[in-house]
Motif scaffolding. Structure first.
Motif, PDB file in Angstrom:
ATOM      1  N   TYR A   3       0.863  -1.167   0.000  1.00  0.00           N
ATOM      2  CA  TYR A   3       0.000   0.000   0.000  1.00  0.00           C
ATOM      3  C   TYR A   3       0.900   1.217   0.000  1.00  0.00           C
ATOM      4  O   TYR A   3       2.029   1.171   0.489  1.00  0.00           O
ATOM      5  CB  TYR A   3      -0.927  -0.010   1.218  1.00  0.00           C
ATOM      6  N   PHE A   4       0.425   2.316  -0.545  1.00  0.00           N
ATOM      7  CA  PHE A   4       1.256   3.488  -0.692  1.00  0.00           C
ATOM      8  C   PHE A   4       1.888   3.871   0.648  1.00  0.00           C
ATOM      9  O   PHE A   4       1.207   4.044   1.640  1.00  0.00           O
ATOM     10  CB  PHE A   4       0.446   4.664  -1.247  1.00  0.00           C
ATOM     11  N   ASN A   5       3.201   3.978   0.645  1.00  0.00           N
ATOM     12  CA  ASN A   5       3.986   4.368   1.821  1.00  0.00           C
ATOM     13  C   ASN A   5       3.783   3.442   3.019  1.00  0.00           C
ATOM     14  O   ASN A   5       3.890   3.880   4.158  1.00  0.00           O
ATOM     15  CB  ASN A   5       3.687   5.820   2.230  1.00  0.00           C
ATOM     16  N   GLN A   6       3.479   2.191   2.794  1.00  0.00           N
ATOM     17  CA  GLN A   6       3.281   1.224   3.871  1.00  0.00           C
ATOM     18  C   GLN A   6       4.245   0.058   3.681  1.00  0.00           C
ATOM     19  O   GLN A   6       4.698  -0.205   2.575  1.00  0.00           O
ATOM     20  CB  GLN A   6       1.841   0.695   3.875  1.00  0.00           C
ATOM     21  N   SER A  36      -0.604  10.855  -4.635  1.00  0.00           N
ATOM     22  CA  SER A  36      -0.645   9.857  -3.563  1.00  0.00           C
ATOM     23  C   SER A  36      -1.764  10.121  -2.562  1.00  0.00           C
ATOM     24  O   SER A  36      -1.986   9.304  -1.672  1.00  0.00           O
ATOM     25  CB  SER A  36       0.696   9.823  -2.821  1.00  0.00           C
ATOM     26  N   LEU A  37      -2.491  11.203  -2.702  1.00  0.00           N
ATOM     27  CA  LEU A  37      -3.395  11.608  -1.622  1.00  0.00           C
ATOM     28  C   LEU A  37      -4.538  10.652  -1.349  1.00  0.00           C
ATOM     29  O   LEU A  37      -5.037  10.613  -0.230  1.00  0.00           O
ATOM     30  CB  LEU A  37      -3.902  13.036  -1.813  1.00  0.00           C
ATOM     31  N   THR A  38      -4.965   9.835  -2.289  1.00  0.00           N
ATOM     32  CA  THR A  38      -6.052   8.884  -2.016  1.00  0.00           C
ATOM     33  C   THR A  38      -5.544   7.577  -1.425  1.00  0.00           C
ATOM     34  O   THR A  38      -6.342   6.730  -1.037  1.00  0.00           O
ATOM     35  CB  THR A  38      -6.848   8.556  -3.289  1.00  0.00           C
ATOM     36  N   ARG A  39      -4.240   7.402  -1.388  1.00  0.00           N
ATOM     37  CA  ARG A  39      -3.601   6.210  -0.826  1.00  0.00           C
ATOM     38  C   ARG A  39      -3.971   4.926  -1.571  1.00  0.00           C
ATOM     39  O   ARG A  39      -3.912   3.848  -1.008  1.00  0.00           O
ATOM     40  CB  ARG A  39      -3.920   6.084   0.662  1.00  0.00           C
ATOM     41  N   ARG A  40      -4.338   5.032  -2.833  1.00  0.00           N
ATOM     42  CA  ARG A  40      -4.561   3.835  -3.633  1.00  0.00           C
ATOM     43  C   ARG A  40      -3.209   3.270  -4.046  1.00  0.00           C
ATOM     44  O   ARG A  40      -2.206   3.970  -4.087  1.00  0.00           O
ATOM     45  CB  ARG A  40      -5.407   4.147  -4.870  1.00  0.00           C
ATOM     46  N   ASN A  41      -3.182   1.986  -4.401  1.00  0.00           N
ATOM     47  CA  ASN A  41      -1.916   1.331  -4.742  1.00  0.00           C
ATOM     48  C   ASN A  41      -1.349   1.792  -6.073  1.00  0.00           C
ATOM     49  O   ASN A  41      -0.141   1.947  -6.212  1.00  0.00           O
ATOM     50  CB  ASN A  41      -2.079  -0.184  -4.799  1.00  0.00           C
ATOM     51  N   LEU A  76     -11.032   8.544   4.166  1.00  0.00           N
ATOM     52  CA  LEU A  76     -10.674   9.420   3.048  1.00  0.00           C
ATOM     53  C   LEU A  76     -11.234  10.821   3.286  1.00  0.00           C
ATOM     54  O   LEU A  76     -10.548  11.819   3.060  1.00  0.00           O
ATOM     55  CB  LEU A  76     -11.204   8.859   1.723  1.00  0.00           C
ATOM     56  N   ALA A  79      -9.081  12.547   5.799  1.00  0.00           N
ATOM     57  CA  ALA A  79      -7.730  12.780   5.292  1.00  0.00           C
ATOM     58  C   ALA A  79      -7.680  13.946   4.306  1.00  0.00           C
ATOM     59  O   ALA A  79      -6.684  14.666   4.253  1.00  0.00           O
ATOM     60  CB  ALA A  79      -7.196  11.513   4.624  1.00  0.00           C
TER      61      ALA A  79
END
Length: 120
Positions: A3-6, A36-41, A76, A79
């Motif tokens: 996952y983004f930044n995980q 990247s703001l929605t944190r989708r892959n 979301l 955020a």
């Protein structure tokens, strides 16, 4: 899959979102564009993801199937809220635009620039 930044984690399912929808939201909010703001892959460009629901397709070497629209949630909404927009308005904005959840049918590597291809 991560996952983004995980940290790395693989569940066999991940999410996609359209760059154009993020750009539209950022423009509407007067924000600097941040894909990247929605944190989708995966962030796609030039493909309508809602049309891939229940469709098999590939990105790079990976075969996928669209299984569920990625509708917005309170995470979301919170955020992406700002002084000018509350979480409920964020959620309302992203309904039908939040992306697509996909199952991985055949895993492999996806590289930046790989195209989304549907079966003919």
């Amino acid at each position: 899959m991560t996952y983004f930044n995980q940290p790395p984690q693989y569940s066999g399912r991940f999410t996609l979102v359209e760059a154009e929808e993020i750009e539209f939201f950022c423009d509407w909010q007067g924000r600097t564009t941040d894909l990247s703001l929605t944190r989708r892959n995966i962030v796609t460009r030039g493909v309508r993801l809602n049309g891939l629901l229940n469709v098999e397709f590939t990105i790079g070497a990976v075969r996928l199937r669209g299984v569920e629209l990625c509708e917005p949630c309170t995470i979301l909404g919170n955020a992406l809220r700002s002084e000018a927009i509350d979480p409920a308005a964020v959620i309302k904005h992203w309904v039908g635009r939040g992306g697509l959840r996909v199952d991985v049918l055949i895993d492999g590597e996806i590289l930046i620039g790989d195209r989304v291809k549907t079966a003919i």
